[in-house]
Design an enzyme around this catalytic site. Structure first.
Site: not given
Ligand code: 5GP
Ligand code: ZN
Length: 161
Positions: A149, A134, A140-141, A147, A76
């Site tokens: 990236h 992450n 940085g999670q 997930h 997103i």
């Molecule tokens: P993290 O910070 O945990 O490594 O990554 C989480 C990722 O999920 C972030 O890049 C954030 O932009 C994405 N994200 C969070 N909420 C949503 C959502 O509701 N939809 C989508 N498509 N991505 C999301």
């Protein structure tokens, strides 16, 4: 676990108890380190995990790939021209929670395979791309549903910061 849920619920809804515990523990960081896993457990039990909602179709996402085990969709808040999240349909909090089970091994394989297929589809295989996982606060999670990236479409830098 029921005990954990009760404590977490009280912490959320009872400011007096929260302040009382904050006073006892003194240090905010220690306090949050202690209760964060409880809050997360409660969220998941309530079905609040945002990525589980995406898997169930309760939150919209722009899907690019899906099979029985995994789903991939556009982030997103993209950090590169191509920024795809590849996630297991099963709720696994983070990469260090992957078990030795055949199911988890298959999930990991499917995630990597999906990254390859998507990179091919989006024509970034040859140019190059980056896969990032992450993990935990210093990693940085922010979303505690595993997930990967998949980032591409621009020159990546190192160190990543
Ligand atoms: P993290 O910070 O945990 O490594 O990554 C989480 C990722 O999920 C972030 O890049 C954030 O932009 C994405 N994200 C969070 N909420 C949503 C959502 O509701 N939809 C989508 N498509 N991505 C999301
Ligand atoms: Zn989840």
């Amino acid at each position: 676990m029921i005990g954990n849920r009760m404590i977490a619920r009280n912490l959320i809804h009872n400011p007096k108890l929260r302040n009382f515990l904050l006073k006892i523990f003194g240090q905010k960081n220690f306090f949050w380190k202690l209760i964060t896993p409880l809050l997360k457990a409660q969220k998941v039990m309530k079905g609040d995990c945002i990525f589980c909602k995406i898997v169930r179709g309760e939150i919209n996402s722009k899907k690019v790939y899906e099979n029985e085990k995994i789903v991939a969709f556009h982030d997103i808040n993209p950090q590169a021209p191509i920024h795809i999240l590849v996630i297991p349909k099963k709720h696994i909090e983070k990469i260090i929670d992957i078990s030795d089970s055949e199911e988890d091994k298959e999930i990991l394989y499917e995630i990597i395979k999906a990254c390859k297929i998507i990179a091919d589809q989006m024509k970034i295989s040859e140019r190059g791309f980056r896969i990032v996982v992450n993990t935990n606060p210093e990693g940085g999670q922010t979303v505690y549903h595993l997930h990967f990236h998949l980032l591409g479409g621009r020159q990546m830098r190192w160190p990543p910061g």
